[in-house]
Design a protein around this motif. Structure first.
Motif, mmCIF file in Angstrom:
data_model
loop_
_atom_site.group_PDB
_atom_site.id
_atom_site.type_symbol
_atom_site.label_atom_id
_atom_site.label_comp_id
_atom_site.label_asym_id
_atom_site.label_seq_id
_atom_site.Cartn_x
_atom_site.Cartn_y
_atom_site.Cartn_z
ATOM 1 N N SER A 196 2.234 39.156 -18.212
ATOM 2 C CA SER A 196 1.838 39.359 -16.811
ATOM 3 C C SER A 196 0.355 39.685 -16.696
ATOM 4 N N ALA A 197 -0.209 40.340 -17.693
ATOM 5 C CA ALA A 197 -1.633 40.673 -17.657
ATOM 6 C C ALA A 197 -2.515 39.447 -17.893
ATOM 7 N N ASN A 198 -1.969 38.415 -18.523
ATOM 8 C CA ASN A 198 -2.751 37.221 -18.847
ATOM 9 C C ASN A 198 -2.301 36.006 -18.046
ATOM 10 N N MET A 199 -1.889 36.216 -16.809
ATOM 11 C CA MET A 199 -1.407 35.101 -15.988
ATOM 12 C C MET A 199 -2.477 34.035 -15.769
ATOM 13 N N SER A 200 -3.728 34.423 -15.578
ATOM 14 C CA SER A 200 -4.783 33.434 -15.340
ATOM 15 C C SER A 200 -4.998 32.583 -16.580
ATOM 16 N N THR A 201 -4.952 33.186 -17.760
ATOM 17 C CA THR A 201 -5.094 32.424 -19.002
ATOM 18 C C THR A 201 -3.934 31.458 -19.167
ATOM 19 N N LEU A 202 -2.720 31.928 -18.880
ATOM 20 C CA LEU A 202 -1.546 31.063 -19.001
ATOM 21 C C LEU A 202 -1.615 29.910 -18.001
ATOM 22 N N LYS A 203 -2.105 30.187 -16.792
ATOM 23 C CA LYS A 203 -2.235 29.141 -15.776
ATOM 24 C C LYS A 203 -3.217 28.069 -16.236
ATOM 25 N N ASN A 204 -4.364 28.497 -16.755
ATOM 26 C CA ASN A 204 -5.361 27.535 -17.231
ATOM 27 C C ASN A 204 -4.838 26.731 -18.413
ATOM 28 N N LYS A 205 -4.120 27.359 -19.325
ATOM 29 C CA LYS A 205 -3.564 26.663 -20.483
ATOM 30 C C LYS A 205 -2.515 25.654 -20.044
ATOM 31 N N THR A 206 -1.683 26.034 -19.094
ATOM 32 C CA THR A 206 -0.666 25.112 -18.583
ATOM 33 C C THR A 206 -1.317 23.910 -17.923
ATOM 34 N N THR A 207 -2.368 24.145 -17.147
ATOM 35 C CA THR A 207 -3.082 23.036 -16.505
ATOM 36 C C THR A 207 -3.683 22.110 -17.544
ATOM 37 N N GLU A 208 -4.288 22.672 -18.595
ATOM 38 C CA GLU A 208 -4.860 21.852 -19.669
ATOM 39 C C GLU A 208 -3.776 21.013 -20.343
ATOM 40 N N ASP A 209 -2.624 21.614 -20.615
ATOM 41 C CA ASP A 209 -1.532 20.892 -21.263
ATOM 42 C C ASP A 209 -1.041 19.733 -20.396
ATOM 43 N N ILE A 210 -0.929 19.953 -19.099
ATOM 44 C CA ILE A 210 -0.454 18.905 -18.199
ATOM 45 C C ILE A 210 -1.452 17.756 -18.159
ATOM 46 N N VAL A 211 -2.743 18.078 -18.056
ATOM 47 C CA VAL A 211 -3.772 17.034 -18.018
ATOM 48 C C VAL A 211 -3.776 16.256 -19.326
ATOM 49 N N GLN A 212 -3.653 16.960 -20.453
ATOM 50 C CA GLN A 212 -3.647 16.285 -21.759
ATOM 51 C C GLN A 212 -2.404 15.407 -21.897
ATOM 52 N N TYR A 213 -1.254 15.886 -21.461
ATOM 53 C CA TYR A 213 -0.022 15.114 -21.548
ATOM 54 C C TYR A 213 -0.105 13.842 -20.715
ATOM 55 N N GLN A 214 -0.819 13.929 -19.583
ATOM 56 C CA GLN A 214 -0.969 12.770 -18.712
ATOM 57 C C GLN A 214 -2.053 11.820 -19.202
ATOM 58 N N GLY A 215 -2.690 12.112 -20.315
ATOM 59 C CA GLY A 215 -3.682 11.217 -20.884
ATOM 60 C C GLY A 215 -5.106 11.579 -20.544
ATOM 61 N N GLY A 216 -5.340 12.741 -20.013
ATOM 62 C CA GLY A 216 -6.691 13.169 -19.691
ATOM 63 C C GLY A 216 -7.124 12.707 -18.320
ATOM 64 N N PRO A 217 -8.305 13.168 -17.885
ATOM 65 C CA PRO A 217 -8.764 12.844 -16.526
ATOM 66 C C PRO A 217 -9.191 11.397 -16.341
ATOM 67 N N THR A 218 -9.511 10.673 -17.424
ATOM 68 C CA THR A 218 -9.980 9.290 -17.292
ATOM 69 C C THR A 218 -8.920 8.261 -17.641
ATOM 70 N N ALA A 219 -7.698 8.703 -17.935
ATOM 71 C CA ALA A 219 -6.647 7.757 -18.300
ATOM 72 C C ALA A 219 -6.227 6.926 -17.100
ATOM 73 N N PRO A 220 -5.950 5.629 -17.326
ATOM 74 C CA PRO A 220 -5.476 4.790 -16.201
ATOM 75 C C PRO A 220 -4.116 5.259 -15.730
ATOM 76 N N ARG A 221 -3.868 5.149 -14.445
ATOM 77 C CA ARG A 221 -2.603 5.566 -13.837
ATOM 78 C C ARG A 221 -1.816 4.336 -13.380
ATOM 79 N N GLY A 222 -0.544 4.369 -13.615
ATOM 80 C CA GLY A 222 0.341 3.310 -13.099
ATOM 81 C C GLY A 222 0.016 1.938 -13.645
ATOM 82 N N ASP A 223 -0.136 0.959 -12.755
ATOM 83 C CA ASP A 223 -0.351 -0.439 -13.137
ATOM 84 C C ASP A 223 -1.813 -0.819 -13.160
#
Length: 94
Positions: free
Chosen positions: A66-93
């Motif tokens: 609970s004391a590190n919620m901001s760190t956990l939020k940032n880490k979760t966001t990084e994981d989601i972006v990485q899983y989706q292929g990063g910010p420059t990955a093509p989307r869809g078709d």
């Protein structure tokens, strides 16, 4: 009509301020106090070192997360972006 928008905006700002205050109160006061109460109650009821030590470990994990919620939020966001292929990955078709 413009006055009602200003009034609504004031209420929204007041609500946001109260929400932030309550969130701070929960994370800075309520969770640590409840963790301490949990350890004391488990120690009082069981009167055994094993369960009390496990209660301390569990309370420390809850308090630490609970004391590190901001760190956990940032880490979760990084994981989601990485899983989706990063910010420059093509989307869809593309």
């Amino acid at each position: 009509m413009l006055e009602s928008v200003t009034l609504a905006q004031g209420w929204i700002q007041t609500g946001t301020g109260l929400g932030n205050d309550i969130k701070g109160l929960i994370f800075d006061v309520a969770i640590p106090v409840l963790c301490g109460v949990f350890v004391v109650v488990v120690g009082w009821k069981t009167k055994a070192p094993g369960p009390t030590i496990m209660a301390v470990i569990f309370a420390a994990i809850v308090w630490g997360l609970s004391a590190n919620m901001s760190t956990l939020k940032n880490k979760t966001t990084e994981d989601i972006v990485q899983y989706q292929g990063g910010p420059t990955a093509p989307r869809g078709d593309e």
